[in-house]
Design a protein around this motif. Sequence first.
Motif, mmCIF file in Angstrom:
data_model
loop_
_atom_site.group_PDB
_atom_site.id
_atom_site.type_symbol
_atom_site.label_atom_id
_atom_site.label_comp_id
_atom_site.label_asym_id
_atom_site.label_seq_id
_atom_site.Cartn_x
_atom_site.Cartn_y
_atom_site.Cartn_z
ATOM 1 N N SER A 1 -4.283 6.025 -8.525
ATOM 2 C CA SER A 1 -4.174 6.551 -7.139
ATOM 3 C C SER A 1 -2.896 7.556 -6.858
ATOM 4 O O SER A 1 -1.828 6.554 -7.115
ATOM 5 N N LEU B 1 0.782 -1.231 0.015
ATOM 6 C CA LEU B 1 -0.022 0.184 -0.135
ATOM 7 C C LEU B 1 0.896 1.089 -0.148
ATOM 8 O O LEU B 1 0.422 2.353 -0.305
ATOM 9 N N ASN C 1 -9.687 0.121 -13.095
ATOM 10 C CA ASN C 1 -9.085 0.590 -11.687
ATOM 11 C C ASN C 1 -7.588 0.377 -11.677
ATOM 12 O O ASN C 1 -7.441 -0.653 -11.497
ATOM 13 N N ALA D 1 -5.209 1.670 -9.547
ATOM 14 C CA ALA D 1 -4.827 2.359 -8.249
ATOM 15 C C ALA D 1 -3.431 1.434 -8.175
ATOM 16 O O ALA D 1 -2.621 2.389 -7.659
ATOM 17 N N THR E 1 -13.566 -0.361 -2.496
ATOM 18 C CA THR E 1 -14.229 0.987 -2.812
ATOM 19 C C THR E 1 -15.093 0.956 -4.151
ATOM 20 O O THR E 1 -16.013 2.089 -4.202
ATOM 21 N N GLY F 1 -8.651 10.501 -5.128
ATOM 22 C CA GLY F 1 -8.093 9.223 -5.044
ATOM 23 C C GLY F 1 -8.652 8.356 -6.043
ATOM 24 O O GLY F 1 -10.003 8.841 -6.688
ATOM 25 N N ALA F 2 -8.408 7.106 -6.106
ATOM 26 C CA ALA F 2 -9.013 6.241 -6.999
ATOM 27 C C ALA F 2 -10.420 6.091 -6.854
ATOM 28 O O ALA F 2 -11.219 6.004 -7.936
HETATM 29 C C1 PLP Z 1 -5.957 1.337 -2.787
HETATM 30 C C2 PLP Z 1 -6.810 0.768 -3.755
HETATM 31 C C3 PLP Z 1 -8.082 1.758 -4.053
HETATM 32 C C4 PLP Z 1 -8.258 3.070 -3.076
HETATM 33 O O1 PLP Z 1 -7.297 3.947 -3.648
HETATM 34 P P1 PLP Z 1 -7.582 5.441 -2.960
HETATM 35 O O2 PLP Z 1 -6.798 6.162 -4.116
HETATM 36 O O3 PLP Z 1 -7.210 5.516 -1.643
HETATM 37 O O4 PLP Z 1 -9.216 5.601 -3.199
HETATM 38 C C5 PLP Z 1 -8.623 1.320 -5.096
HETATM 39 N N1 PLP Z 1 -8.621 0.136 -5.653
HETATM 40 C C6 PLP Z 1 -7.690 -0.634 -5.421
HETATM 41 C C7 PLP Z 1 -7.469 -1.772 -6.286
HETATM 42 C C8 PLP Z 1 -6.795 -0.476 -4.466
HETATM 43 O O5 PLP Z 1 -5.718 -1.194 -4.360
#
Ligand code: PLP
Length: 382
Positions: free
Chosen positions: A215, A24, A192, A194, A113, A85-86
């Motif tokens: 992200s 993370l 996504n 991120a 999320t 954020g993502a």
């Molecule tokens: C960490 C993560 C998120 C959340 O990201 P943020 O920028 O904190 O909203 C969403 N999707 C995945 C796959 C993640 O690993």
Amino acid sequence: MLDNLDQFRCLKRGNAGAINIDPLQRGGILTPEAREAVLEWADGYSVCDYCTGSLEEIQNPPIKEFVRQVLPEFLEVDQVRITHGAREGIFAAMHSLCEPGETVVADGNAHYTTLLAAELAGLKVELVPAGEGPGYRIEPQGYQEAIERARGRGERVSMAVLTYPDGNYGNLVDPTAVSEISHDAGVPLTVNGAYSVGRMPVSAKGLGADVIVGSGHKSMASSGPIGVIGASEELAERIFRRSKLVPKKELEILGCTLRGAGILTMMASFPAVVERTKRWDEEVEKARWFAGEMEKLGMHLQGDRPHGHDLMFFKSEILYEISKTAKKGRYFLYRELKKRNIFGIKPGLTRQFKLSCYLLSRQEMETVLSAFEEVVSNHPKA
Ligand SMILES: *Cc1c(COP(=O)(O)O)cnc(C)c1O
């Protein structure tokens, strides 16, 4: 408590030689340039000196060039905006492109999320189930079946979401196959990214993504919360539509998103981020090597084989067995690693955990491996 914040310390900072293996956090560690930018731009609304009404139009600092030119080129996508954020990106896409009551199809390994964004936007979610462990694979064909299941119940499917890679196993699903299925069904694909945007070379066009989110604090060496959303011209018109009441402002992002240091950290880190994505193959090689060494110690990598990402999920019955008799029980692993200045595996975890060696040196990786080696060989098994 708040009058005595001095007593709290960021574990890994000011702790010379500390090694952070938290997936993370590895991609969000600031570059020296970004660290300087934090101080320079730390005050509230610091970027607004020369604002003409929209964050994306600010030329000093050069946010306009970054958002209108640099990021779209980097992501190979028509339009980009900065988000918090993502998750905020996923929500913005769902909220603007789908109608309440409709259904989004997402991979079974999706981040929580994605589910929250759908719920908040009033949408139903149909998941593509992941296969059995240890692979936990998502088959692109599953998207076809999920769309058909939802439509069979009379639901309107209005978006597909692919987590690329997912945040549990670091699995990468062929995005072009998912894109083709989605497009054949007349459904836009949101990717996504991120865990990919800012680590791996990622092109929305190449992936077949209509929307892409990233992200900043996870993978773009930025001080968050910050993220990016990119969209094709056609969808961008809907996502970034303007307010009726305040026609200068884009409604979905409530006019402006990042209004301070965060955006400057992303901009300051950006040249280094571009460079590191070019060395992605090395990071994958490192992960494969590290996982191989961990398996020699009795731990088992889950997810894709060969592995394609720095995020690694291990199952480790051997450490679990040790924890049954170890002093401090299941906290022994955290303590043993902490003793060696290694952080990032959550206190109490032994049977399974995630880690990453992203941007660690060979020597640091060897330090981590010898820590696990010692832990295994110095403890009796139950
Ligand atoms: C960490 C993560 C998120 C959340 O990201 P943020 O920028 O904190 O909203 C969403 N999707 C995945 C796959 C993640 O690993």
